[in-house]
Design a protein around this motif. Structure first.
Motif, PDB file in Angstrom:
ATOM      1  N   GLY A 140      30.575  38.738  48.562  1.00  0.00           N
ATOM      2  CA  GLY A 140      29.600  39.711  49.052  1.00  0.00           C
ATOM      3  C   GLY A 140      28.258  39.134  49.446  1.00  0.00           C
ATOM      4  N   GLY A 141      28.039  37.848  49.253  1.00  0.00           N
ATOM      5  CA  GLY A 141      26.760  37.242  49.615  1.00  0.00           C
ATOM      6  C   GLY A 141      25.590  37.881  48.890  1.00  0.00           C
ATOM      7  N   MET A 142      24.462  37.967  49.579  1.00  0.00           N
ATOM      8  CA  MET A 142      23.254  38.553  49.001  1.00  0.00           C
ATOM      9  C   MET A 142      23.335  40.080  48.972  1.00  0.00           C
ATOM     10  SD  MET A 142      20.310  37.864  47.565  1.00  0.00           S
ATOM     11  CE  MET A 142      20.009  36.143  47.900  1.00  0.00           C
ATOM     12  N   SER A 143      24.065  40.671  49.936  1.00  0.00           N
ATOM     13  CA  SER A 143      24.177  42.139  50.056  1.00  0.00           C
ATOM     14  C   SER A 143      22.818  42.804  49.890  1.00  0.00           C
ATOM     15  CB  SER A 143      25.202  42.697  49.076  1.00  0.00           C
ATOM     16  OG  SER A 143      26.495  42.227  49.382  1.00  0.00           O
ATOM     17  N   ASN A 144      22.672  43.710  48.928  1.00  0.00           N
ATOM     18  CA  ASN A 144      21.431  44.465  48.718  1.00  0.00           C
ATOM     19  C   ASN A 144      20.546  43.888  47.612  1.00  0.00           C
ATOM     20  OD1 ASN A 144      22.033  46.638  50.620  1.00  0.00           O
ATOM     21  ND2 ASN A 144      23.658  47.168  49.179  1.00  0.00           N
ATOM     22  N   ILE A 162      18.878  32.589  47.882  1.00  0.00           N
ATOM     23  CA  ILE A 162      19.984  31.669  48.131  1.00  0.00           C
ATOM     24  C   ILE A 162      21.209  32.223  47.414  1.00  0.00           C
ATOM     25  CG2 ILE A 162      19.419  30.199  46.139  1.00  0.00           C
ATOM     26  CD1 ILE A 162      20.342  27.775  47.799  1.00  0.00           C
ATOM     27  N   THR A 163      22.373  32.006  48.004  1.00  0.00           N
ATOM     28  CA  THR A 163      23.613  32.494  47.404  1.00  0.00           C
ATOM     29  C   THR A 163      24.602  31.344  47.227  1.00  0.00           C
ATOM     30  OG1 THR A 163      24.664  32.996  49.528  1.00  0.00           O
ATOM     31  CG2 THR A 163      23.362  34.753  48.517  1.00  0.00           C
ATOM     32  N   ALA A 164      25.543  31.579  46.332  1.00  0.00           N
ATOM     33  CA  ALA A 164      26.641  30.635  46.149  1.00  0.00           C
ATOM     34  C   ALA A 164      27.905  31.429  45.886  1.00  0.00           C
ATOM     35  CB  ALA A 164      26.368  29.687  44.986  1.00  0.00           C
ATOM     36  N   TYR A 165      28.960  31.052  46.575  1.00  0.00           N
ATOM     37  CA  TYR A 165      30.269  31.652  46.338  1.00  0.00           C
ATOM     38  C   TYR A 165      30.816  31.054  45.052  1.00  0.00           C
ATOM     39  CZ  TYR A 165      35.106  33.045  46.995  1.00  0.00           C
ATOM     40  OH  TYR A 165      36.348  33.590  46.821  1.00  0.00           O
ATOM     41  N   GLY A 166      30.985  31.910  44.038  1.00  0.00           N
ATOM     42  CA  GLY A 166      31.455  31.417  42.745  1.00  0.00           C
ATOM     43  C   GLY A 166      30.537  30.348  42.203  1.00  0.00           C
TER      44      GLY A 166
END
Length: 185
Positions: A140-144, A162-166
């Motif tokens: 879902g990434g950063m989403s809301n 910043i986002t990280a998948y798992g």
């Protein structure tokens, strides 16, 4: 003789420099990494960020832990989000007045911050601080999540997160993100 045009240019330059210095001053103070982690992914990312910054770190801990089963936790999180429920969390938060920057981490639960992080931001005023969100997710990434923080603290300087998948974050990406936000040189 200073013309009106040159005077206005000088005035604008001073104003721009003043606002730049104010933002820089905010990010040069003490930093606290605050996070909640269910699976350990957000914890690992929080620890990597804190290590890069040599910053203090604080883990949000719910009084009643979430189930160990992924599916049970997903269902509980959906129910809590729909009801606006905020779980009780441990009240061991450091004195936030000594920090100008909060690096705030959460898993993405149903396109929002996790409920324990909602509890934390409901109980602690981060207005006037620089807030850098980081989120781990399963797609879902950063989403809301950034919007959740901005809605709660309209007077804070909420920066791009910043986002990280798992658990797939890289220290190089973290460093670049921290440099972009003036926390590393």
């Amino acid at each position: 003789m200073l013309t009106r045009k040159h005077f206005l240019k000088s005035l604008l330059a001073v104003a721009a420099l003043s606002s730049f210095t104010a933002v820089n001053a905010q990010t040069t103070g003490k930093t606290l990494v605050v996070y909640y982690s269910w699976s350990g992914n957000t914890r690992a990312m929080a620890q990597a960020i804190a290590k890069e910054l040599q910053a203090d770190i604080y883990e949000i801990k719910p009084i009643k832990p979430y189930p160990e089963s992924y599916r049970a936790t997903v269902n509980q999180a959906r129910d809590e989000l729909q009801r606006g429920f905020r779980p009780e969390i441990e009240k061991t938060v450091p004195d936030l007045s000594q920090y100008s920057t909060i690096v705030l981490g959460s898993p993405n639960w149903w396109s929002h911050l996790s409920m324990p992080v909602f509890s934390f931001i409901d109980q602690n005023d981060l207005s006037g601080k620089v807030i850098l969100p980081f989120v781990t997710h399963g797609g879902g990434g950063m989403s809301n999540c950034e919007d959740d923080i901005r809605a709660k603290f309209p007077k804070a300087d909420v920066r791009e997160g910043i986002t990280a998948y798992g658990s797939s974050f890289s220290v190089e990406d973290i460093r670049a993100w921290l440099k972009k936000n003036g926390l590393l040189s």
